[in-house]
Design a protein around this motif. Structure first.
Motif, PDB file in Angstrom:
ATOM      1  N   ASP A 346      11.983  -0.864 -18.803  1.00 18.19           N
ATOM      2  CA  ASP A 346      12.860  -0.466 -17.699  1.00 18.19           C
ATOM      3  C   ASP A 346      12.605  -1.406 -16.520  1.00 18.19           C
ATOM      4  N   PRO A 347      13.580  -2.256 -16.161  1.00 17.07           N
ATOM      5  CA  PRO A 347      13.349  -3.210 -15.065  1.00 17.07           C
ATOM      6  C   PRO A 347      13.001  -2.551 -13.738  1.00 17.07           C
ATOM      7  N   GLU A 348      13.630  -1.396 -13.432  1.00 16.76           N
ATOM      8  CA  GLU A 348      13.343  -0.735 -12.155  1.00 16.76           C
ATOM      9  C   GLU A 348      11.917  -0.197 -12.133  1.00 16.76           C
ATOM     10  N   LEU A 349      11.528   0.424 -13.244  1.00 13.46           N
ATOM     11  CA  LEU A 349      10.153   0.919 -13.332  1.00 13.46           C
ATOM     12  C   LEU A 349       9.169  -0.242 -13.296  1.00 13.46           C
ATOM     13  N   ASP A 350       9.563  -1.356 -13.886  1.00 10.97           N
ATOM     14  CA  ASP A 350       8.708  -2.532 -13.876  1.00 10.97           C
ATOM     15  C   ASP A 350       8.479  -3.041 -12.456  1.00 10.97           C
ATOM     16  N   ALA A 351       9.533  -3.016 -11.648  1.00  9.80           N
ATOM     17  CA  ALA A 351       9.388  -3.476 -10.259  1.00  9.80           C
ATOM     18  C   ALA A 351       8.372  -2.622  -9.513  1.00  9.80           C
ATOM     19  N   ARG A 352       8.408  -1.301  -9.758  1.00 11.03           N
ATOM     20  CA  ARG A 352       7.424  -0.419  -9.112  1.00 11.03           C
ATOM     21  C   ARG A 352       6.025  -0.681  -9.652  1.00 11.03           C
ATOM     22  N   ASP A 353       5.944  -0.899 -10.962  1.00 13.37           N
ATOM     23  CA  ASP A 353       4.635  -1.149 -11.568  1.00 13.37           C
ATOM     24  C   ASP A 353       4.030  -2.458 -11.078  1.00 13.37           C
ATOM     25  N   ARG A 354       4.889  -3.451 -10.842  1.00 10.67           N
ATOM     26  CA  ARG A 354       4.367  -4.728 -10.346  1.00 10.67           C
ATOM     27  C   ARG A 354       3.649  -4.530  -9.018  1.00 10.67           C
ATOM     28  N   SER A 355       4.221  -3.673  -8.191  1.00  9.62           N
ATOM     29  CA  SER A 355       3.581  -3.395  -6.904  1.00  9.62           C
ATOM     30  C   SER A 355       2.236  -2.708  -7.122  1.00  9.62           C
ATOM     31  N   ARG A 356       2.192  -1.757  -8.066  1.00  8.36           N
ATOM     32  CA  ARG A 356       0.942  -1.055  -8.364  1.00  8.36           C
ATOM     33  C   ARG A 356      -0.102  -2.007  -8.935  1.00  8.36           C
ATOM     34  N   TYR A 357       0.319  -2.823  -9.880  1.00  7.48           N
ATOM     35  CA  TYR A 357      -0.625  -3.738 -10.511  1.00  7.48           C
ATOM     36  C   TYR A 357      -1.142  -4.779  -9.521  1.00  7.48           C
ATOM     37  N   ARG A 358      -0.261  -5.189  -8.612  1.00  4.65           N
ATOM     38  CA  ARG A 358      -0.697  -6.133  -7.583  1.00  4.65           C
ATOM     39  C   ARG A 358      -1.784  -5.488  -6.728  1.00  4.65           C
ATOM     40  N   LEU A 359      -1.601  -4.190  -6.481  1.00  2.00           N
ATOM     41  CA  LEU A 359      -2.596  -3.447  -5.717  1.00  2.00           C
ATOM     42  C   LEU A 359      -3.929  -3.407  -6.466  1.00  2.00           C
ATOM     43  N   GLU A 371     -12.257  -3.034   3.580  1.00  2.23           N
ATOM     44  CA  GLU A 371     -11.027  -2.270   3.768  1.00  2.23           C
ATOM     45  C   GLU A 371     -11.166  -0.811   3.323  1.00  2.23           C
ATOM     46  N   PHE A 372     -12.287  -0.452   2.707  1.00  2.00           N
ATOM     47  CA  PHE A 372     -12.489   0.931   2.261  1.00  2.00           C
ATOM     48  C   PHE A 372     -13.349   1.688   3.264  1.00  2.00           C
ATOM     49  N   SER A 373     -13.069   2.972   3.376  1.00  3.21           N
ATOM     50  CA  SER A 373     -13.864   3.847   4.246  1.00  3.21           C
ATOM     51  C   SER A 373     -14.030   5.196   3.563  1.00  3.21           C
ATOM     52  N   GLY A 394     -15.118  11.116  -0.421  1.00  5.50           N
ATOM     53  CA  GLY A 394     -14.181  10.346  -1.233  1.00  5.50           C
ATOM     54  C   GLY A 394     -13.878   9.022  -0.560  1.00  5.50           C
ATOM     55  N   LEU A 395     -13.004   8.238  -1.191  1.00  4.21           N
ATOM     56  CA  LEU A 395     -12.671   6.925  -0.669  1.00  4.21           C
ATOM     57  C   LEU A 395     -11.245   6.881  -0.139  1.00  4.21           C
ATOM     58  N   ARG A 396     -11.057   6.118   0.914  1.00  5.37           N
ATOM     59  CA  ARG A 396      -9.717   5.828   1.434  1.00  5.37           C
ATOM     60  C   ARG A 396      -9.625   4.315   1.612  1.00  5.37           C
ATOM     61  N   TRP A 397      -8.480   3.776   1.219  1.00  6.22           N
ATOM     62  CA  TRP A 397      -8.247   2.339   1.338  1.00  6.22           C
ATOM     63  C   TRP A 397      -7.351   2.082   2.546  1.00  6.22           C
ATOM     64  N   ASN A 398      -7.860   1.378   3.513  1.00  6.82           N
ATOM     65  CA  ASN A 398      -7.079   1.013   4.694  1.00  6.82           C
ATOM     66  C   ASN A 398      -6.396  -0.328   4.431  1.00  6.82           C
ATOM     67  N   HIS A 399      -5.289  -0.240   3.699  1.00  9.92           N
ATOM     68  CA  HIS A 399      -4.612  -1.457   3.237  1.00  9.92           C
ATOM     69  C   HIS A 399      -3.898  -2.131   4.416  1.00  9.92           C
ATOM     70  N   PRO A 400      -4.022  -3.448   4.555  1.00  9.49           N
ATOM     71  CA  PRO A 400      -3.425  -4.125   5.718  1.00  9.49           C
ATOM     72  C   PRO A 400      -1.907  -4.052   5.765  1.00  9.49           C
ATOM     73  N   GLU A 401      -1.251  -3.841   4.633  1.00  9.32           N
ATOM     74  CA  GLU A 401       0.212  -3.787   4.608  1.00  9.32           C
ATOM     75  C   GLU A 401       0.742  -2.386   4.306  1.00  9.32           C
ATOM     76  N   MET A 402       0.064  -1.665   3.441  1.00 13.04           N
ATOM     77  CA  MET A 402       0.569  -0.370   2.975  1.00 13.04           C
ATOM     78  C   MET A 402      -0.045   0.807   3.711  1.00 13.04           C
ATOM     79  N   GLY A 403      -0.957   0.541   4.621  1.00 11.66           N
ATOM     80  CA  GLY A 403      -1.549   1.626   5.394  1.00 11.66           C
ATOM     81  C   GLY A 403      -2.654   2.334   4.635  1.00 11.66           C
ATOM     82  N   GLU A 404      -2.865   3.623   4.978  1.00 11.72           N
ATOM     83  CA  GLU A 404      -3.947   4.389   4.370  1.00 11.72           C
ATOM     84  C   GLU A 404      -3.542   4.875   2.979  1.00 11.72           C
TER      85      GLU A 404
END
Length: 615
Positions: A346-359, A371-373, A394-404
């Motif tokens: 599914d190309p649309e699902l793939d686009a979302r997954d690419r963002s996740r995998y990049r993360l 970046e973790f706290s 627990g852990l929280r990621w303070n991502h520079p682009e995506m926020g907390e």
């Protein structure tokens, strides 16, 4: 005129030379005398040349007859006039029966005959002195034979005349060896299917065809193949793979199907032409059905299941890398859904997954870059909700682009990339450091810290040493650390989590078990777990708010009664509001966390909660 019996032409040559010499100054002989002298010279030369010529002819005839290489002499039109014994033997004919055949007629197919015709033409029309080629020649009695042929020209009796000659050597063994090596280079030696290199070449060729056609790629992977190999042996595993290959080749026969074994228990199928997703899915499901049918080996009926990732695209819609990547991602999704599943890309699902995998790919860098706290869930005593009993770290990621980002956004990715151990170690060390600061500032009012260890860290052989080093470093008593686990971890077949937690319990750390029902609770006496605290979780807690007829209260009451019999301290998580907390307290729950206190709290907010209690 020449004298009778004289060799035609020699007298005339002598006469011409005599006239020339007679006309030269200083020569006093008459022309006719010079002619006689020169004629004698010519006769002597001719007499001397004849034996040498005859000797050369005899040598050629002997070489021609005894040569192990097949030789055929032809006229100017390429018609064979002589053939030696070696050629007759190689082609299964009497040499005389080859007379009158065209050289081109020896070819076994139109392609071979054309190759011979091209050779003859090139010798005639160009300055090429020889033409060499490998062709298949007809055999009089057996199957055609491979031969390395050489075509050349031999000079004729008169100057400027040339005649074709064919020389033939046996190339059957060399050709078969080359074919065997070529086959091995492009085929998998175990199954006989195309190998990954051949598959890549075929894919590139299919993508280079005209637009308007479609291409389908199927990645297929055998589920749990390790069970076959480990349970029955690698020999059985190889036989099963051969059986799988036969079944796949039998199912995928349409749409220019190309089946290959890529590696291990992974296969790929390429379809090309007028192909639709529904047709591909139907073929995959048929393959699944055939694979379920047992393969009987030495009395063992072995059946397998497979998972498949499917991509169907128009030719020209992306390159080979995109197609391969899409099929691989679809296969991963199929595996995540369970066994014997297929997933269509599914190309649309793939686009979302690419963002996740990049993360997921940048977790290591984010950890190194700070970046973790820590983020906490406060657990309060229900008898006095201003008093902290513990905090879950627990852990929280303070991502520079995506926020907390909360842990549920990145922990599954960390599991895939192998980053759970580094994250878990950081969580553990930072949590104990925070606990030490609270104890130094607030003394006995400081809460214990509770950490849920990732499974990979929980079974890490260095975990016990890490915990001891951190406790010693911060001068903390071991009971200040609570380690939370659940029933699925306890039931780990290898028992590694249980062993690790038991050692930590012996060290003094407190074990906490998350309980969602009676089955989880009974693990404690069954395995003699050194658990001191349980946390009620999930529907067993939620139903207390939703239930209107008291059934949930009675079930929860039975569970709490059993926990008291086991001398456990009882807490709850996911508590919605004050009324919910009150009902839990009435049933015997001692501490709780959830929205009624705070879903989460920063380190500074935990400081405020502790200070409120301390004051």
């Amino acid at each position: 005129m020449p004298e009778p019996g004289a060799t035609p032409g020699l007298a005339e040559v002598a006469r011409n030379w005599a006239a020339t010499l007679a006309d030269t100054k200083g020569v006093s002989l008459p022309p006719h005398e010079l002619e006689q002298i020169l004629l004698a010279v010519v006769r002597d030369a001719a007499a001397a040349a004849v034996p040498a010529h005859e000797a050369a002819v005899r040598r050629f005839a002997a070489l021609y007859s005894a040569s192990p290489i097949g030789i055929a002499l032809a006229d100017r039109d390429g018609t064979i006039v002589e053939a030696n014994a070696a050629l007759g033997s190689f082609l299964g004919y009497q040499p005389e029966s080859l007379h009158g055949k065209k050289i081109t007629e020896l070819g076994s197919s139109d392609r071979d005959s054309t190759a011979l015709r091209i050779g003859l033409d090139e010798l005639t029309e160009t300055e090429l002195d020889r033409y060499q080629h490998r062709v298949l020649l007809d055999h009089g009695e057996e199957v055609p034979v491979w031969a390395d042929v050489t075509l050349a020209h031999l000079p004729g009796d008169h100057p400027g005349t040339e005649y074709p000659v064919l020389m033939v050597s046996d190339a059957n063994e060399v050709h078969l060896l080359q074919e065997t090596l070529r086959h091995q280079n492009v085929h998998d030696p175990l199954t006989g299917l195309a190998n990954s290199s051949s598959f890549q070449t075929k894919l590139e060729a299919a993508l280079g065809t005209r637009s308007g056609e479609r291409i389908a790629l199927i990645y297929l992977d055998i589920d749990g193949f390790k069970v076959v190999n480990d349970g029955l042996g690698a020999g059985f595993g190889d036989k099963v793979l051969r059986g799988v290959a036969r079944k796949l080749a039998a199912v995928f026969t349409e749409h220019d199907a190309f089946v290959a074994r890529l590696s291990g228990d992974g296969f790929a199928i390429l379809l090309h032409g007028s192909v639709s997703p529904s047709e591909v899915i139907a073929l995959v499901e048929r393959a699944f059905e055939d694979l379920h049918e047992p393969i009987y080996l030495e009395g063992n009926g072995i059946g397998v299941s497979a998972s498949a990732g499917i991509v169907v695209k128009d030719v020209g819609d992306g390159g080979a890398e995109d197609l391969l990547r899409g099929a691989e991602i679809a296969l991963h999704r199929a595996k995540e859904r369970g066994k014997a599943q297929w997933v269509l890309f599914d190309p649309e699902l793939d686009a979302r997954d690419r963002s996740r995998y990049r993360l997921g790919a940048v977790i290591a860098g984010a950890l190194e870059n700070g970046e973790f706290s820590l983020i906490y869930q406060p657990t309060v005593k229900l008898a006095n909700t201003d008093q902290l009993a513990a905090v879950n770290a627990g852990l929280r990621w303070n991502h520079p682009e995506m926020g907390e980002l909360d842990s549920d956004k990145f922990y599954p990715l960390a599991e895939t990339t192998g980053m759970t151990i580094p994250l878990g170690r950081w969580l553990l060390t930072e949590s104990l450091a925070a606990t030490a600061r609270w104890r130094e500032r607030f003394g006995e009012a400081a809460p214990d810290v509770c950490v849920r260890l990732p499974k990979r860290l929980a079974i890490d052989p260095d975990l016990v040493l890490l915990v001891k080093e951190q406790l010693d470093r911060h001068r903390l008593p071991a009971h200040a650390l609570r380690l939370c686990t659940d029933g699925s971890s306890i039931l780990d077949p290898n028992g590694e989590v249980l062993d690790s937690l038991s050692v930590l319990s012996d060290l003094g750390a407190q074990l906490v078990l998350t309980v969602s029902g009676t089955a989880d609770l009974e693990l404690i006496p069954r395995y003699r777990l050194p658990v001191r605290h349980i946390i009620l979780s999930g529907p067993v807690v939620d139903s207390l708010v939703i239930d209107k007829d008291g059934v949930a209260s009675r079930n929860l009451s039975h569970l709490i009664t059993r926990a008291r019999e086991l001398k456990l301290r009882i807490g709850a998580e996911g508590v919605w509001h004050e009324d919910h907390a009150v009902r839990l307290r009435e049933l015997g729950v001692m501490a709780a966390r959830g929205a009624f206190v705070a879903e989460s709290a920063t380190g500074d907010e935990v400081d405020e909660l502790i200070e409120r209690h301390a004051s």
